[in-house]
Write an enzyme that holds these catalytic residues in place. Sequence first.
Site, mmCIF file in Angstrom:
data_model
loop_
_atom_site.group_PDB
_atom_site.id
_atom_site.type_symbol
_atom_site.label_atom_id
_atom_site.label_comp_id
_atom_site.label_asym_id
_atom_site.label_seq_id
_atom_site.Cartn_x
_atom_site.Cartn_y
_atom_site.Cartn_z
ATOM 1 N N LYS A 206 1.075 -4.434 4.756
ATOM 2 C CA LYS A 206 1.638 -5.404 5.702
ATOM 3 C C LYS A 206 2.614 -6.372 5.028
ATOM 4 C CE LYS A 206 -2.423 -4.906 8.575
ATOM 5 N NZ LYS A 206 -1.853 -3.840 9.401
ATOM 6 N N ASN B 256 0.837 -1.212 0.000
ATOM 7 C CA ASN B 256 0.000 0.000 0.000
ATOM 8 C C ASN B 256 0.863 1.248 0.000
ATOM 9 O OD1 ASN B 256 -2.357 -1.543 0.477
ATOM 10 N ND2 ASN B 256 -2.028 -1.460 2.690
ATOM 11 N N ASP C 135 4.455 -5.665 11.786
ATOM 12 C CA ASP C 135 4.985 -6.308 10.567
ATOM 13 C C ASP C 135 6.475 -6.615 10.738
ATOM 14 O OD1 ASP C 135 2.429 -5.788 9.561
ATOM 15 O OD2 ASP C 135 3.062 -3.857 8.734
ATOM 16 N N THR D 15 0.710 -11.153 20.625
ATOM 17 C CA THR D 15 1.497 -9.943 20.885
ATOM 18 C C THR D 15 0.698 -9.024 21.802
ATOM 19 O OG1 THR D 15 0.674 -8.869 18.881
ATOM 20 C CG2 THR D 15 2.728 -10.098 18.686
ATOM 21 N N ALA E 81 4.410 -5.839 2.075
ATOM 22 C CA ALA E 81 5.605 -5.099 1.642
ATOM 23 C C ALA E 81 6.451 -4.707 2.852
ATOM 24 C CB ALA E 81 5.177 -3.862 0.852
ATOM 25 N N ASN E 82 5.792 -4.341 3.944
ATOM 26 C CA ASN E 82 6.535 -3.986 5.158
ATOM 27 C C ASN E 82 7.340 -5.171 5.675
ATOM 28 O OD1 ASN E 82 5.342 -1.483 5.056
ATOM 29 N ND2 ASN E 82 3.922 -1.847 6.755
ATOM 30 N N ASN F 31 -2.684 -10.170 17.697
ATOM 31 C CA ASN F 31 -2.790 -9.287 18.859
ATOM 32 C C ASN F 31 -4.129 -9.601 19.535
ATOM 33 O OD1 ASN F 31 -4.817 -7.966 17.439
ATOM 34 N ND2 ASN F 31 -3.498 -6.278 16.787
ATOM 35 N N ASP G 264 6.034 6.248 16.653
ATOM 36 C CA ASP G 264 5.010 5.846 15.677
ATOM 37 C C ASP G 264 4.989 4.313 15.642
ATOM 38 O OD1 ASP G 264 3.392 5.353 13.516
ATOM 39 O OD2 ASP G 264 4.538 6.532 12.077
HETATM 40 O O1 RIB Z 1 0.763 -2.678 9.536
HETATM 41 C C1 RIB Z 1 0.913 -1.388 9.026
HETATM 42 C C2 RIB Z 1 0.399 -1.323 7.631
HETATM 43 O O2 RIB Z 1 -0.982 -1.578 7.651
HETATM 44 C C3 RIB Z 1 0.555 0.022 6.962
HETATM 45 O O3 RIB Z 1 1.782 0.163 6.289
HETATM 46 C C4 RIB Z 1 -0.665 0.084 6.077
HETATM 47 O O4 RIB Z 1 -0.372 0.082 4.718
HETATM 48 C C5 RIB Z 1 -1.538 -1.103 6.457
HETATM 49 O O5 RIB Z 1 -1.410 -2.127 5.563
#
Ligand code: RIB
Length: 300
Positions: free
Chosen positions: A42, A13, A251, A219, A44-45, A184, A245
């Site tokens: 999530k 995203n 992730d 978690t 890509a992260n 969670n 933040d």
């Molecule tokens: O877990 C955080 C992610 O959740 C954000 O980067 C957002 O894109 C959503 O997918």
Amino acid sequence: MYDYDLLVIGSANADLVVGVERRPGPGETVLGSELDVHPGGKGANQAVAAARLGARTALLARVGDDAYGRLLLDAQQAAGVDTAGVLVGGAPTGVALITVDPSGDNSIVVSPGANGKLAPGDVRAAGSLLHASRVVSAQLEIPLETVVEAVRGLAPGTRFVLNPSPPRPLPPEVLRACDPLIVNEHEARVILGGERGGEEPAGWARALLARGPRSVVVTLGAQGAWVASAQGAVLVPAVRVDAVDTTGAGDAFTAALAWRLGRGDALADAAAYAVRVGAAAVTKAGAQASYPTPGDVAAL
Ligand code: RIB
């Protein structure tokens, strides 16, 4: 034997982030900070978090043929993620609307866009990627039937890790494949439905294990994480940090856990490392921009 330590199958995203003093109530308008646009999602992260820790990582995802899609691909490639499995087109790139309050807590609304078009056939077509990966990790910002197909396509010996976020009830076939299922409190509640197993996280972990996963991680933010398997359950304590933040910290936790499990760590040891990675991630703004290197984790 494996080309990849971790294959992430999931969402990508563009994160549209606004800082707010407090979130608006129904019918209310508030002013926020300037808009920041970050690569997120999530899936890509997780891929970026694992690659930054040194894992050989690949991503199977779908983005739009647009500027946000290019932003996401550039971020993956800059982190060293193999993006051969990232499909382009079919719908605009997914977007997440995110507010972050002064305590670092966030609220997120996702418009799935191209994530919703990542289909079971895309997973079947990526069979060689699945077979080349020691661990496969998924979340639920893509269609559930795509996650089911991923479970069916796992090679013998490949470990499957699932963070069911955003949560929905899961079929037994998926639950049985999870090693671990990572939730969670909110996600545990949805997966368990009425049968929560009491008010204590250890009880939720036991109740979740009884649904079929080989292992479970619950978690608990600043309290750490409960890990549970047939071998027993243990609380892994959190690391105290000043949160800036929390976006994407879960992730980073999941990616680190999946990678360390693939390296052969015991579940509690992998979770102890992942807790440190998640803690490091909350000390900086954004999701992918906040992910630590092994040096950052050691310095925590
Ligand atoms: O877990 C955080 C992610 O959740 C954000 O980067 C957002 O894109 C959503 O997918």
